[in-house]
Write an enzyme that holds these catalytic residues in place. Structure first.
Site, PDB file in Angstrom:
ATOM      1  N   LYS A  95       0.825  -1.211   0.000  1.00 42.79           N
ATOM      2  CA  LYS A  95       0.000   0.000   0.000  1.00 42.79           C
ATOM      3  C   LYS A  95       0.854   1.255   0.000  1.00 42.79           C
ATOM      4  O   LYS A  95       0.567   2.214  -0.706  1.00 42.79           O
ATOM      5  CB  LYS A  95      -0.940   0.013   1.208  1.00 42.79           C
ATOM      6  N   LYS A 140      -8.749  -9.907  -7.775  1.00 44.81           N
ATOM      7  CA  LYS A 140      -9.803 -10.052  -6.781  1.00 44.81           C
ATOM      8  C   LYS A 140     -10.856  -8.957  -6.957  1.00 44.81           C
ATOM      9  O   LYS A 140     -10.515  -7.801  -7.173  1.00 44.81           O
ATOM     10  CB  LYS A 140      -9.147  -9.925  -5.398  1.00 44.81           C
ATOM     11  N   LYS A 199     -14.142  -3.737  -3.282  1.00 46.71           N
ATOM     12  CA  LYS A 199     -14.937  -2.515  -3.184  1.00 46.71           C
ATOM     13  C   LYS A 199     -14.070  -1.281  -3.343  1.00 46.71           C
ATOM     14  O   LYS A 199     -14.574  -0.188  -3.507  1.00 46.71           O
ATOM     15  CB  LYS A 199     -15.749  -2.477  -1.886  1.00 46.71           C
TER      16      LYS A 199
HETATM   17  P1  ADP Z   1     -12.429  -5.110  -0.388  1.00 45.66           P
HETATM   18  O1  ADP Z   1     -11.262  -5.553  -1.213  1.00 45.66           O
HETATM   19  O2  ADP Z   1     -13.733  -5.306  -1.070  1.00 45.66           O
HETATM   20  O3  ADP Z   1     -12.236  -3.725   0.180  1.00 45.66           O
HETATM   21  P2  ADP Z   1     -11.818  -6.066   2.248  1.00 45.66           P
HETATM   22  O4  ADP Z   1     -10.359  -6.160   2.043  1.00 45.66           O
HETATM   23  O5  ADP Z   1     -12.357  -4.927   3.048  1.00 45.66           O
HETATM   24  O6  ADP Z   1     -12.539  -6.110   0.828  1.00 45.66           O
HETATM   25  O7  ADP Z   1     -12.323  -7.443   2.862  1.00 45.66           O
HETATM   26  C1  ADP Z   1     -13.493  -7.582   3.638  1.00 45.66           C
HETATM   27  C2  ADP Z   1     -13.845  -9.058   3.725  1.00 45.66           C
HETATM   28  O8  ADP Z   1     -14.358  -9.498   2.470  1.00 45.66           O
HETATM   29  C3  ADP Z   1     -12.667  -9.968   4.025  1.00 45.66           C
HETATM   30  O9  ADP Z   1     -13.117 -11.023   4.854  1.00 45.66           O
HETATM   31  C4  ADP Z   1     -12.263 -10.483   2.678  1.00 45.66           C
HETATM   32  O10 ADP Z   1     -11.627 -11.733   2.745  1.00 45.66           O
HETATM   33  C5  ADP Z   1     -13.594 -10.577   1.961  1.00 45.66           C
HETATM   34  N1  ADP Z   1     -13.415 -10.350   0.523  1.00 45.66           N
HETATM   35  C6  ADP Z   1     -13.092  -9.188  -0.060  1.00 45.66           C
HETATM   36  N2  ADP Z   1     -13.033  -9.313  -1.385  1.00 45.66           N
HETATM   37  C7  ADP Z   1     -13.315 -10.620  -1.642  1.00 45.66           C
HETATM   38  C8  ADP Z   1     -13.400 -11.380  -2.845  1.00 45.66           C
HETATM   39  N3  ADP Z   1     -13.185 -10.823  -4.022  1.00 45.66           N
HETATM   40  N4  ADP Z   1     -13.718 -12.679  -2.751  1.00 45.66           N
HETATM   41  C9  ADP Z   1     -13.946 -13.249  -1.557  1.00 45.66           C
HETATM   42  N5  ADP Z   1     -13.882 -12.581  -0.397  1.00 45.66           N
HETATM   43  C10 ADP Z   1     -13.564 -11.283  -0.423  1.00 45.66           C
HETATM   44 NA    NA Z   2      -9.966  -3.033   1.122  1.00 43.13          NA
END
Ligand code: ADP
Ligand code: NA
Length: 330
Positions: free
Chosen positions: A114, A197, A200
């Site tokens: 990051k 992946k 959000k």
């Molecule tokens: P994002 O990348 O959407 O901001 P976060 O890093 O905040 O997601 O992760 C929040 C939760 O959602 C975690 O438990 C993470 O493992 C799960 N998660 C996020 N993106 C995915 C994905 N593409 N597939 C499966 N689980 C995900």
């Molecule tokens: Na995130």
């Protein structure tokens, strides 16, 4: 008998969660809340490690909490609260930072990634100490298990190290938690870029399915999802990442096995398969979206529920914190 304790959380980093958050986290949480004494947090203190707009952050925090509830997290059974409503998180984080090595924190790969992306001037000390705050989140609740994505595994390892270090220096204080790493089959990829992946915080959202989007909009995104030229609905992560991703989504939302879905669509084109998936997605998320919007229509009631839950969380967290203060001479 006391149920084992579970802690997990998500950052309020967007107006809506995406279906990866739903399949990879919320669906598991919903099941686990039966057999665990579960604490689910909206981790807004983590969200300010990057620049925020204050009003928007508050709104995103509420929206995230509403989506937890709409997805089936029951605030009368699990403790569903906003991290900043429980001051013990920030207090314990400071204390844990004093037993964390600078080099140890510097080895966190998520920080390295990051900070490289943001550049030195946009990288805060808070971003650096983020894993220490996460350790505090977990340790305050005497947590047994922490369901996380594999990108957070290193942070849970640090949490375990800090718990063991504190316990051996000051006497038994923290339970040492176990990470429960999300399975590969629960990993959802971007529909336009199926080796990345779904997130959000993605830069463009053409390949992101939002929980709170109009169902017709999600259906369109599915119809436009990247596939391949072979034309057969078959799971093959290596060579058919797009179709495989759609199959994983289909299976996760219906509870069916992938081979059964492949059979159903054998000899039919991607158009049919995508239409089928769009219907599954609309059926699953239509009601979730409606429930979330209903909850957001009454912010006073939502805030009341969150306040009750923050009080429940504080009770547990403050017990741990009082013990910590006592042990370290404060
Ligand atoms: P994002 O990348 O959407 O901001 P976060 O890093 O905040 O997601 O992760 C929040 C939760 O959602 C975690 O438990 C993470 O493992 C799960 N998660 C996020 N993106 C995915 C994905 N593409 N597939 C499966 N689980 C995900
Ligand atoms: Na995130």
């Amino acid at each position: 008998m006391q149920k084992p304790r579970l802690y997990s959380g998500m950052q309020p980093s967007a107006d809506s969660l995406q279906i990866g958050n739903y399949i990879g986290a919320l669906m598991q949480w919903r099941d686990l809340q039966e057999s665990y004494d579960a604490f689910f947090s909206v981790v807004d203190l983590h969200a300010i490690t990057v620049a925020q707009d204050p009003e928007h952050l508050r709104e995103k925090t509420r929206r995230t909490a509403a989506q937890y509830i709409a997805a089936g997290i029951e605030p009368s059974r699990s403790t569903l609260y906003v991290q900043s409503h429980v001051p013990a998180h920030a207090e314990l984080a400071w204390i844990l930072s004093t037993i964390t090595g600078f080099g140890e924190a510097g080895r966190m790969t998520q920080f390295k990634d990051k900070s490289q992306r943001y550049g030195a001037d946009a990288t805060s000390v808070g971003l650096f100490t983020y894993p220490v705050l996460m350790a505090a989140d977990i340790l305050l609740y005497q947590t047994d298990i922490v369901p996380v994505g594999d990108d957070q595994k290193q942070h849970v390892e640090l949490t375990r190290d800090l718990a063991e270090r504190f316990n051996s220096r000051f006497g038994q204080t923290f339970r040492v938690p176990m990470p429960v790493i999300q399975q590969d089959t629960a990993r959802i990829y971007d529909l336009q870029n199926p080796t990345a992946k779904m997130s959000k915080s993605a830069e463009t959202d053409a390949g992101v399915l939002w929980l709170l989007d109009e169902p017709s909009k999600s259906a369109k995104k599915i119809m436009r999802a990247v596939t391949d030229s072979e034309g057969s609905v078959r799971y093959d992560r290596e060579n058919k990442p797009g179709v495989s991703n759609l199959l994983v989504i289909y299976a996760a939302l219906t509870g069916r096995q992938i081979p059964a879905i492949e059979d159903e669509y054998a000899g039919r084109g991607y158009g049919d398969f995508k239409k089928g998936l769009a219907q599954v997605v609309v059926e699953e998320f239509g009601p979730v979206r409606e429930r979330a919007l209903e909850l957001l229509d009454d912010p006073a009631e939502l805030d009341r529920v969150l306040a009750v839950n923050a009080a429940k969380a504080s009770e547990v967290a403050n017990r741990t914190l009082a013990d910590v203060y006592e042990k370290i001479g404060l």
